[in-house]
Design a protein around this motif. Structure first.
Motif, PDB file in Angstrom:
ATOM      1  N   VAL A  64      51.103  -2.056 117.465  1.00 10.97           N
ATOM      2  CA  VAL A  64      52.499  -1.705 117.017  1.00 10.97           C
ATOM      3  C   VAL A  64      52.764  -2.825 115.983  1.00 10.97           C
ATOM      4  CG1 VAL A  64      54.831  -1.814 118.187  1.00 10.97           C
ATOM      5  CG2 VAL A  64      52.836  -0.995 119.091  1.00 10.97           C
ATOM      6  N   ASP A  65      53.409  -2.397 114.788  1.00 10.90           N
ATOM      7  CA  ASP A  65      53.944  -3.166 114.024  1.00 10.90           C
ATOM      8  C   ASP A  65      55.318  -2.850 113.525  1.00 10.90           C
ATOM      9  OD1 ASP A  65      52.757  -1.004 112.407  1.00 10.90           O
ATOM     10  OD2 ASP A  65      53.135  -2.164 110.730  1.00 10.90           O
ATOM     11  N   ALA A  66      56.106  -4.122 112.946  1.00  8.50           N
ATOM     12  CA  ALA A  66      57.402  -3.840 112.753  1.00  8.50           C
ATOM     13  C   ALA A  66      57.788  -4.776 111.595  1.00  8.50           C
ATOM     14  CB  ALA A  66      58.038  -4.255 113.834  1.00  8.50           C
ATOM     15  N   TYR A  67      58.808  -4.506 110.946  1.00  7.50           N
ATOM     16  CA  TYR A  67      59.387  -5.517 110.037  1.00  7.50           C
ATOM     17  C   TYR A  67      61.010  -4.962 109.908  1.00  7.50           C
ATOM     18  CZ  TYR A  67      59.222  -1.804 106.224  1.00  7.50           C
ATOM     19  OH  TYR A  67      59.448  -0.629 105.741  1.00  7.50           O
ATOM     20  N   SER A  68      61.720  -5.994 108.991  1.00 10.30           N
ATOM     21  CA  SER A  68      63.162  -5.540 109.144  1.00 10.30           C
ATOM     22  C   SER A  68      63.573  -5.826 107.585  1.00 10.30           C
ATOM     23  CB  SER A  68      63.956  -6.363 109.891  1.00 10.30           C
ATOM     24  OG  SER A  68      63.782  -7.679 109.920  1.00 10.30           O
ATOM     25  N   ALA A 120      68.150  -3.192 108.813  1.00  9.18           N
ATOM     26  CA  ALA A 120      67.444  -2.094 109.225  1.00  9.18           C
ATOM     27  C   ALA A 120      66.214  -2.444 110.020  1.00  9.18           C
ATOM     28  CB  ALA A 120      67.046  -1.423 108.319  1.00  9.18           C
ATOM     29  N   VAL A 121      65.888  -2.092 111.217  1.00 13.10           N
ATOM     30  CA  VAL A 121      64.561  -2.478 111.857  1.00 13.10           C
ATOM     31  C   VAL A 121      63.616  -1.509 111.722  1.00 13.10           C
ATOM     32  CG1 VAL A 121      65.534  -4.592 112.940  1.00 13.10           C
ATOM     33  CG2 VAL A 121      65.334  -2.157 114.103  1.00 13.10           C
ATOM     34  N   TYR A 122      62.259  -1.700 111.382  1.00  8.52           N
ATOM     35  CA  TYR A 122      61.312  -0.529 111.385  1.00  8.52           C
ATOM     36  C   TYR A 122      60.114  -0.904 112.284  1.00  8.52           C
ATOM     37  CZ  TYR A 122      63.314   0.020 106.697  1.00  8.52           C
ATOM     38  OH  TYR A 122      64.335   0.345 105.743  1.00  8.52           O
ATOM     39  N   VAL A 123      59.890   0.308 112.927  1.00  3.08           N
ATOM     40  CA  VAL A 123      58.602  -0.007 113.915  1.00  3.08           C
ATOM     41  C   VAL A 123      57.758   1.474 113.805  1.00  3.08           C
ATOM     42  CG1 VAL A 123      59.869   0.980 115.870  1.00  3.08           C
ATOM     43  CG2 VAL A 123      58.017  -0.587 116.203  1.00  3.08           C
ATOM     44  N   ASN A 124      56.457   1.302 114.156  1.00  4.22           N
ATOM     45  CA  ASN A 124      55.767   2.471 114.181  1.00  4.22           C
ATOM     46  C   ASN A 124      55.586   3.080 115.594  1.00  4.22           C
ATOM     47  OD1 ASN A 124      53.839   0.443 115.030  1.00  4.22           O
ATOM     48  ND2 ASN A 124      52.147   1.326 114.155  1.00  4.22           N
ATOM     49  N   PRO A 125      56.231   4.063 116.041  1.00  4.37           N
ATOM     50  CA  PRO A 125      56.371   4.545 117.338  1.00  4.37           C
ATOM     51  C   PRO A 125      55.107   5.417 117.570  1.00  4.37           C
ATOM     52  CG  PRO A 125      58.006   5.663 116.029  1.00  4.37           C
ATOM     53  CD  PRO A 125      57.567   4.785 115.154  1.00  4.37           C
ATOM     54  N   THR A 169      59.602   4.493 111.927  1.00  5.67           N
ATOM     55  CA  THR A 169      61.026   4.897 112.032  1.00  5.67           C
ATOM     56  C   THR A 169      61.942   3.774 112.045  1.00  5.67           C
ATOM     57  OG1 THR A 169      61.026   4.802 114.435  1.00  5.67           O
ATOM     58  CG2 THR A 169      60.557   6.863 113.589  1.00  5.67           C
ATOM     59  N   PHE A 170      63.163   3.756 111.634  1.00  8.29           N
ATOM     60  CA  PHE A 170      64.051   2.661 111.642  1.00  8.29           C
ATOM     61  C   PHE A 170      65.331   2.955 112.087  1.00  8.29           C
ATOM     62  CE2 PHE A 170      65.564   5.190 107.762  1.00  8.29           C
ATOM     63  CZ  PHE A 170      66.869   4.961 107.882  1.00  8.29           C
TER      64      PHE A 170
END
Length: 151
Positions: free
Chosen positions: A129-133, A89-94, A100-101
């Motif tokens: 913009v940050d993201a993690y998985s 699952a990949v998560y990002v802050n739009p 959201t993922f």
């Protein structure tokens, strides 16, 4: 229409379709596992090993698209001598409402293969913009280190 004209028309349509598919890029098949091909503008976090095996390494990247569009991607390498089954699952802050993922469902990944789970491309009104998985392997989830991209 004669057979030769039909064949020429079908060939041209196939070639045009192939060009459109190549131009669409990773987001066209998101979320889905695909080979990792580095795009022009991306930032990655550090590579870590999965807690279930030192032979599975992973990292999260953010791809900067046109305008304020961003796309999170989990890159996973199977360095083992056997195939493994992975989910991610990949998560990002739009936007400022939170993360959201997108999910990439279970896939068997061959030995010594690198794959990527692409999330959808989304516009972002916030910075960074940050993201993690999160990668699931052998029934265990493991998060990657987050990556931040400043506009």
């Amino acid at each position: 229409m004669s057979r030769s004209k039909w064949c020429n028309a079908a060939g041209a349509a196939t070639a045009a379709g192939a060009v459109l598919m190549l131009a669409a890029g990773p987001a066209a098949a998101a979320p889905n596992w695909q080979p990792w091909v580095a795009p022009a503008n991306y930032t990655c976090g550090p590579t870590t090993t999965h807690r279930a095996s030192v032979n599975v390494s992973m990292q999260t990247c953010v791809i900067k698209g046109a305008g304020n569009n961003y796309q999170a991607v989990a890159i996973v390498s199977n360095n083992a001598s056997v195939s493994v089954k992975l989910e991610a699952a990949v998560y990002v802050n739009p936007d400022s409402s939170g993360h959201t993922f997108d999910e990439c469902y279970q896939k068997t990944v061959a030995a010594h293969t690198r794959v990527a789970c692409f999330g959808y491309s989304r516009p972002s009104a916030v910075t960074p913009v940050d993201a993690y998985s999160a990668v699931r392997f052998n029934g265990l989830y493991n998060d990657t280190t987050a990556v931040a991209v400043y506009r």
